[in-house]
Scaffold this motif. Structure first.
Motif, mmCIF file in Angstrom:
data_model
loop_
_atom_site.group_PDB
_atom_site.id
_atom_site.type_symbol
_atom_site.label_atom_id
_atom_site.label_comp_id
_atom_site.label_asym_id
_atom_site.label_seq_id
_atom_site.Cartn_x
_atom_site.Cartn_y
_atom_site.Cartn_z
ATOM 1 N N LYS A 200 0.811 -1.213 0.000
ATOM 2 C CA LYS A 200 0.000 0.000 0.000
ATOM 3 C C LYS A 200 0.848 1.268 0.000
ATOM 4 N N ASP A 201 2.140 1.142 0.382
ATOM 5 C CA ASP A 201 3.022 2.309 0.402
ATOM 6 C C ASP A 201 3.620 2.625 -0.963
ATOM 7 N N ILE A 202 3.506 1.708 -1.918
ATOM 8 C CA ILE A 202 4.148 1.888 -3.224
ATOM 9 C C ILE A 202 3.285 2.798 -4.089
ATOM 10 N N PRO A 203 3.819 3.924 -4.562
ATOM 11 C CA PRO A 203 3.018 4.844 -5.372
ATOM 12 C C PRO A 203 2.735 4.295 -6.761
ATOM 13 N N ALA A 204 1.758 4.905 -7.433
ATOM 14 C CA ALA A 204 1.352 4.435 -8.761
ATOM 15 C C ALA A 204 2.448 4.653 -9.797
ATOM 16 N N ILE A 205 3.102 5.794 -9.742
ATOM 17 C CA ILE A 205 4.135 6.118 -10.729
ATOM 18 C C ILE A 205 5.474 5.617 -10.201
ATOM 19 N N ARG A 206 6.118 4.733 -10.964
ATOM 20 C CA ARG A 206 7.338 4.085 -10.517
ATOM 21 C C ARG A 206 8.518 4.466 -11.403
ATOM 22 N N ILE B 239 -6.152 -4.921 -9.583
ATOM 23 C CA ILE B 239 -7.454 -4.274 -9.782
ATOM 24 C C ILE B 239 -7.572 -3.049 -8.882
ATOM 25 N N GLU B 240 -7.173 -3.185 -7.625
ATOM 26 C CA GLU B 240 -7.230 -2.050 -6.700
ATOM 27 C C GLU B 240 -6.358 -0.900 -7.183
ATOM 28 N N ARG B 241 -5.168 -1.220 -7.657
ATOM 29 C CA ARG B 241 -4.256 -0.169 -8.106
ATOM 30 C C ARG B 241 -4.766 0.495 -9.373
ATOM 31 N N ALA B 242 -5.405 -0.269 -10.251
ATOM 32 C CA ALA B 242 -5.958 0.317 -11.471
ATOM 33 C C ALA B 242 -7.048 1.330 -11.125
ATOM 34 N N GLU C 196 -5.317 4.418 -9.587
ATOM 35 C CA GLU C 196 -4.654 5.257 -10.588
ATOM 36 C C GLU C 196 -5.653 6.084 -11.377
ATOM 37 N N GLN C 197 -6.808 5.506 -11.692
ATOM 38 C CA GLN C 197 -7.805 6.251 -12.458
ATOM 39 C C GLN C 197 -8.476 7.327 -11.615
ATOM 40 N N VAL C 198 -8.708 7.032 -10.342
ATOM 41 C CA VAL C 198 -9.303 8.055 -9.471
ATOM 42 C C VAL C 198 -8.303 9.189 -9.261
ATOM 43 N N GLY C 199 -7.037 8.846 -9.057
ATOM 44 C CA GLY C 199 -5.984 9.861 -8.961
ATOM 45 C C GLY C 199 -6.130 10.815 -7.805
ATOM 46 N N ARG D 71 -10.324 -0.096 -14.538
ATOM 47 C CA ARG D 71 -10.081 1.300 -14.925
ATOM 48 C C ARG D 71 -11.393 2.025 -15.204
ATOM 49 N N ALA D 72 -12.327 1.337 -15.828
ATOM 50 C CA ALA D 72 -13.629 1.958 -16.104
ATOM 51 C C ALA D 72 -14.343 2.313 -14.800
ATOM 52 N N GLN D 73 -14.254 1.441 -13.815
ATOM 53 C CA GLN D 73 -14.868 1.741 -12.520
ATOM 54 C C GLN D 73 -14.153 2.906 -11.836
#
Length: 296
Positions: free
Chosen positions: A78-84, A218-221, A224-227, A269-271
């Motif tokens: 959970k600590d790992i950010p989306a952008i790597r 799925i959670e990370r997708a 990332e979309q919610v941002g 991502r759509a969700q």
């Protein structure tokens, strides 16, 4: 081959790393452990959102991998950010432990008036449950938090149940159901990040759990979309493809929530897009309240 594994120096980080080392050792792989200090460990007197964005516990370990000081690092996923950074890969995701939060307290539930947590998500969810609660910031490792609870600075504190289990700590309290108190994306999951070296990635893939990898992807997708970043109260939880995601106002009075069965990353991502569209005002409000600019 000997795998050089980096970790933070906290008891929890060391316990998580010990789990990874044990699994690798069982496969006949030699390991060498190195402790890396991070900004999140060094600055403990202020809430996390005042230190920086998501990743304050990760950047130093990323740098150590890229500088060839270590081969891989163990993280709470959970600590790992989306952008790597380029050149890094999540080579293993272990079977998920409990994703739930745990409300630690002694005595009567009715006596709880002041709860400690530094998480905007936990604060909003607790206030949604009981608007009369007072939520005060709480930082530090698990021992520090439990000491403050025992000293009476708080009537209760919120901790990740998985962390308590990994540390072998059993304390009075209640598990908060993840369906209602939706956890942070990837909570309860240990990840191993490595350099993009095929031979190393192959070794680490032996301890990967495919079902957990799919759920956390799925959670990370969605994340990332919610941002919304770590500034906005947001919970995302997927188990066996069943997704629950919500964004709350900081005071917990308003919530936008989705609950769907999701099979693919595109569906996730759509969700996430749908939740972002519905929760845009809540996200902007959270950023504005904390004095942070938000670009829709």
């Amino acid at each position: 081959m000997t795998v050089r594994i980096g970790t933070r120096g906290s008891k929890l980080a060391l316990a998580q790393t010990a789990t990874v080392c044990k699994k690798l050792a069982a496969l006949g792989i030699e390991v060498e452990q190195k402790i890396i200090s991070t900004q999140g460990d060094e600055v403990t007197g202020v809430p996390l959102h005042e230190i920086g964005k998501q990743g304050v516990f990760v950047r130093a370990l990323d740098d150590a991998i890229l500088n060839n000081e270590i081969d891989c690092a163990v993280h709470s996923m959970k600590d790992i950010p989306a952008i790597r950074p380029s050149g890094l890969f999540t080579s293993a995701i272990l079977l998920r432990d409990s994703p739930a939060d745990y409300l630690a307290y002694s005595g009567s539930m009715s006596a709880i008036k002041i709860i400690g947590t530094s998480s905007t998500r936990r604060k909003a969810q607790l206030l949604r449950h009981d608007p009369c609660l007072t939520i005060n910031d709480l930082r530090g490792n698990v021992d520090t938090r439990l000491k403050k609870l025992s000293e009476g600075q708080y009537n209760a504190i919120v901790l990740a149940e998985a962390g308590l289990t990994r540390l072998g700590i059993r304390i009075p309290g209640d598990r908060l159901p993840p369906e209602k108190f939706v956890p942070s994306p990837n909570q309860g999951t240990i990840a191993v990040v490595s350099k993009a070296d095929p031979s190393l990635m192959e070794v680490l893939s032996a301890i990967d759990h495919s079902g957990t990898r799919k759920d956390v992807a799925i959670e990370r997708a969605v994340m990332e979309q919610v941002g919304a970043g770590c500034f906005t109260p947001m919970g995302i939880y997927c188990k066996g493809g069943h997704l629950i995601a919500e964004v709350l106002s900081l005071d917990g009075k308003r919530t936008e929530r989705i609950e769907k069965n999701v099979e693919t990353i595109d569906e996730a991502r759509a969700q996430g897009d749908a939740l972002r569209a519905r929760a845009g005002d809540l996200i902007a409000e959270a950023y504005q309240t904390l004095g942070i600019s938000y670009d829709r």
